[in-house]
Design an enzyme around this catalytic site. Structure first.
Site, PDB file in Angstrom:
ATOM      1  N   ASP A  53      12.367 -13.572  -9.806  1.00 56.16           N
ATOM      2  CA  ASP A  53      13.734 -14.038 -10.035  1.00 56.16           C
ATOM      3  C   ASP A  53      14.294 -13.311 -11.246  1.00 56.16           C
ATOM      4  O   ASP A  53      13.541 -12.917 -12.144  1.00 56.16           O
ATOM      5  CB  ASP A  53      13.784 -15.542 -10.276  1.00 56.16           C
ATOM      6  CG  ASP A  53      15.200 -16.068 -10.111  1.00 56.16           C
ATOM      7  OD1 ASP A  53      15.625 -16.263  -8.963  1.00 56.16           O
ATOM      8  OD2 ASP A  53      15.911 -16.223 -11.127  1.00 56.16           O
ATOM      9  N   TYR A 112      24.006 -17.137 -17.271  1.00 59.76           N
ATOM     10  CA  TYR A 112      23.057 -18.263 -17.163  1.00 59.76           C
ATOM     11  C   TYR A 112      22.547 -18.701 -18.539  1.00 59.76           C
ATOM     12  O   TYR A 112      22.361 -19.882 -18.795  1.00 59.76           O
ATOM     13  CB  TYR A 112      21.877 -17.885 -16.265  1.00 59.76           C
ATOM     14  CG  TYR A 112      22.275 -17.790 -14.804  1.00 59.76           C
ATOM     15  CD1 TYR A 112      22.395 -18.939 -14.023  1.00 59.76           C
ATOM     16  CD2 TYR A 112      22.561 -16.562 -14.212  1.00 59.76           C
ATOM     17  CE1 TYR A 112      22.781 -18.861 -12.689  1.00 59.76           C
ATOM     18  CE2 TYR A 112      22.948 -16.471 -12.885  1.00 59.76           C
ATOM     19  CZ  TYR A 112      23.057 -17.626 -12.128  1.00 59.76           C
ATOM     20  OH  TYR A 112      23.450 -17.548 -10.819  1.00 59.76           O
ATOM     21  N   ARG A 136      17.378 -11.380  -0.526  1.00 59.26           N
ATOM     22  CA  ARG A 136      16.716 -12.682  -0.353  1.00 59.26           C
ATOM     23  C   ARG A 136      15.933 -12.772   0.955  1.00 59.26           C
ATOM     24  O   ARG A 136      15.820 -13.841   1.543  1.00 59.26           O
ATOM     25  CB  ARG A 136      17.734 -13.837  -0.396  1.00 59.26           C
ATOM     26  CG  ARG A 136      18.331 -14.094  -1.751  1.00 59.26           C
ATOM     27  CD  ARG A 136      17.322 -14.847  -2.633  1.00 59.26           C
ATOM     28  NE  ARG A 136      17.840 -15.033  -3.971  1.00 59.26           N
ATOM     29  CZ  ARG A 136      18.521 -16.108  -4.357  1.00 59.26           C
ATOM     30  NH1 ARG A 136      18.747 -17.080  -3.528  1.00 59.26           N
ATOM     31  NH2 ARG A 136      18.948 -16.186  -5.598  1.00 59.26           N
ATOM     32  N   ARG A 181       5.188 -21.436  -0.760  1.00 64.18           N
ATOM     33  CA  ARG A 181       5.746 -22.026  -1.982  1.00 64.18           C
ATOM     34  C   ARG A 181       5.079 -23.374  -2.268  1.00 64.18           C
ATOM     35  O   ARG A 181       4.794 -23.706  -3.425  1.00 64.18           O
ATOM     36  CB  ARG A 181       7.254 -22.205  -1.844  1.00 64.18           C
ATOM     37  CG  ARG A 181       7.926 -22.647  -3.145  1.00 64.18           C
ATOM     38  CD  ARG A 181       9.408 -22.932  -2.973  1.00 64.18           C
ATOM     39  NE  ARG A 181       9.632 -23.963  -1.980  1.00 64.18           N
ATOM     40  CZ  ARG A 181      10.833 -24.348  -1.544  1.00 64.18           C
ATOM     41  NH1 ARG A 181      11.919 -23.773  -1.994  1.00 64.18           N
ATOM     42  NH2 ARG A 181      10.941 -25.297  -0.651  1.00 64.18           N
ATOM     43  N   ARG A 207      13.795 -19.345   1.881  1.00 57.13           N
ATOM     44  CA  ARG A 207      13.590 -20.648   2.517  1.00 57.13           C
ATOM     45  C   ARG A 207      13.893 -20.701   4.001  1.00 57.13           C
ATOM     46  O   ARG A 207      13.489 -21.625   4.676  1.00 57.13           O
ATOM     47  CB  ARG A 207      14.440 -21.696   1.789  1.00 57.13           C
ATOM     48  CG  ARG A 207      13.881 -22.054   0.433  1.00 57.13           C
ATOM     49  CD  ARG A 207      14.917 -22.732  -0.424  1.00 57.13           C
ATOM     50  NE  ARG A 207      15.947 -21.776  -0.815  1.00 57.13           N
ATOM     51  CZ  ARG A 207      16.970 -22.056  -1.624  1.00 57.13           C
ATOM     52  NH1 ARG A 207      17.121 -23.274  -2.094  1.00 57.13           N
ATOM     53  NH2 ARG A 207      17.848 -21.132  -1.943  1.00 57.13           N
TER      54      ARG A 207
END
Ligand code: CP3
Length: 354
Positions: free
Chosen positions: A77, A154, A27, A40, A31
């Site tokens: 992703d 998921y 990652r 973004r 952010r």
């Protein structure tokens, strides 16, 4: 193809000698970087960013410039694969991923197509090509995918879960359907990773983020088995170099021997095992990647450096270590701490390679 200037990462994956220990971070484009948040915003949202090859390329390179990472990882992703199989996917602001129409029956699984990655995931392939061009040989590019089991969690839960009641319910009550889903996902992931390699990915990592919620028997039957099925299908050499495969199972440190025997080149470690213990258990059959506790990045810089030194000392004077965190960096880490982590590995590791 352009010459690769910094190949420390690829050499370490193949347990070849290096001058210092290469380092990247799961990652690493994220952010905690204001530059990432700005890009973004220009893209619109997270999924828009994933689907915009030019901007995905931009954020992929940010940690190379800011941190001096020894490898770039494709910005995307894991959940774009189920989306390409026809499942609607949303990422609400400040929320995790959601599949509004999760997989609930055998008919749902039978209806799922195995996508052609050059068609349904063409934007990922365009990003891979753009990143390779922009990197111009500075560092290698890592491609990635989720493991079949992790993707299935998921797809069946419809999003994140604390109990995994639906996906485990299907696994226990209707194992045939679960196997059909996992087999389809394994073939979809193998084609997807091979397309990333054909378009320029120089190593690939399989993220088995939820393998660790299984029993030992179920891990072997429902997760590891399908990762092996992927690895058996992968292109292992491209552009005249071996393409290393990294297998990372979070919570899987009890199964290191089985993971190391999967056919992968590198075993990704989470932070719950000491790296010297991991090495004692699996020897130098594979390289090891990891494994600082991501929460250590909240500590003061001197403490971060001490931890880096401790992990290097535990691994010792051997080939085959890629420094990383044991899981992804969290959004509220001060960027100076991330920079110090990379600097510490660069400065403290050369003595272990003389
Ligand atoms: O490592 C990298 O820099 C490459 C990019 C990358 C992302 N997701 C970007 C991302 C990678 C390798 C992933 C993998 C991924 N995605 C995994 C497996 C690895 C892991 O962390 O365990 C999983 C389980 C996912 C699914 C996913 N994506 C979740 C659960 C979430 C929400 C949680 C969160 O951190 O917010 C995402 C969103 C996501 N994927 C973000 C990023 C940068 C944050 C979204 C944003 O920018 O708003």
């Amino acid at each position: 193809m352009t010459e690769l200037h910094n190949d420390l990462f690829l050499r370490a994956c193949l347990r070849q000698p290096v001058e210092r220990t290469p380092v990247w971070m799961m990652r690493q484009a994220g952010r905690y970087l204001a530059e990432y948040r700005e890009t973004r915003k220009r893209a619109g949202g997270f999924l828009d960013l994933c689907k915009n090859p030019e901007l995905a390329c931009e954020v992929t390179l940010q940690p190379i410039d800011i941190l001096g990472a020894d490898a770039a990882i494709l910005f995307s992703d894991i959940l774009v694969v189920p989306e390409a199989m026809g499942m609607e996917l949303t990422f609400g602001a400040g929320e995790g991923p959601k599949f509004p129409a999760p997989i609930a029956s055998r008919a749902d699984v039978e209806r799922l197509p195995v996508p052609d990655p050059e068609q349904e995931l063409d934007y990922v392939m365009a990003a891979v090509r753009a990143i390779r061009r922009a990197l111009a040989g500075r560092v290698p590019l890592i491609g990635f995918s989720g493991s079949p089991w992790t993707l299935a969690t998921y797809m069946v839960e419809g999003g994140g879960s604390k109990t995994f009641s639906k996906v485990k319910g299907m696994m226990f009550n209707d194992p045939d359907t679960m196997h059909l889903l996992l087999a389809k996902l394994a073939d979809a992931v193998a084609a997807y990773l091979n397309a990333q390699i054909a378009n320029g990915a120089q190593a690939v990592q399989i993220f088995d983020t939820w393998g660790g919620i299984l029993t030992t028997r179920d891990y072997r039957e429902f997760s590891l088995r399908y990762m092996r099925r992927i690895i058996e299908q992968l292109t292992r050499e491209h552009e005249g170099r071996r393409v290393p495969v990294i297998l990372y199972t979070k919570g899987g440190m009890g199964w290191l021997e089985d993971i190391a025997a999967s056919g992968c080149d590198v075993v990704g470690l989470d932070w719950t095992i000491d790296i010297d213990r991991a090495r004692a258990r699996i020897g130098d059959r594979v390289a090891l990647q990891g494994n600082m506790d991501p929460a250590m990045l909240y500590a003061r810089p001197a403490r971060i450096r001490e931890e880096v030194r401790d992990i290097l000392r535990r691994f010792g004077h051997h080939n085959g270590h890629i420094f990383n965190l044991g899981h992804g960096i969290t959004p509220d880490v001060p960027r100076e701490h991330a920079i110090e982590f990379f600097r510490a590995v660069r400065e403290e590791s050369p003595v272990f390679h003389r």
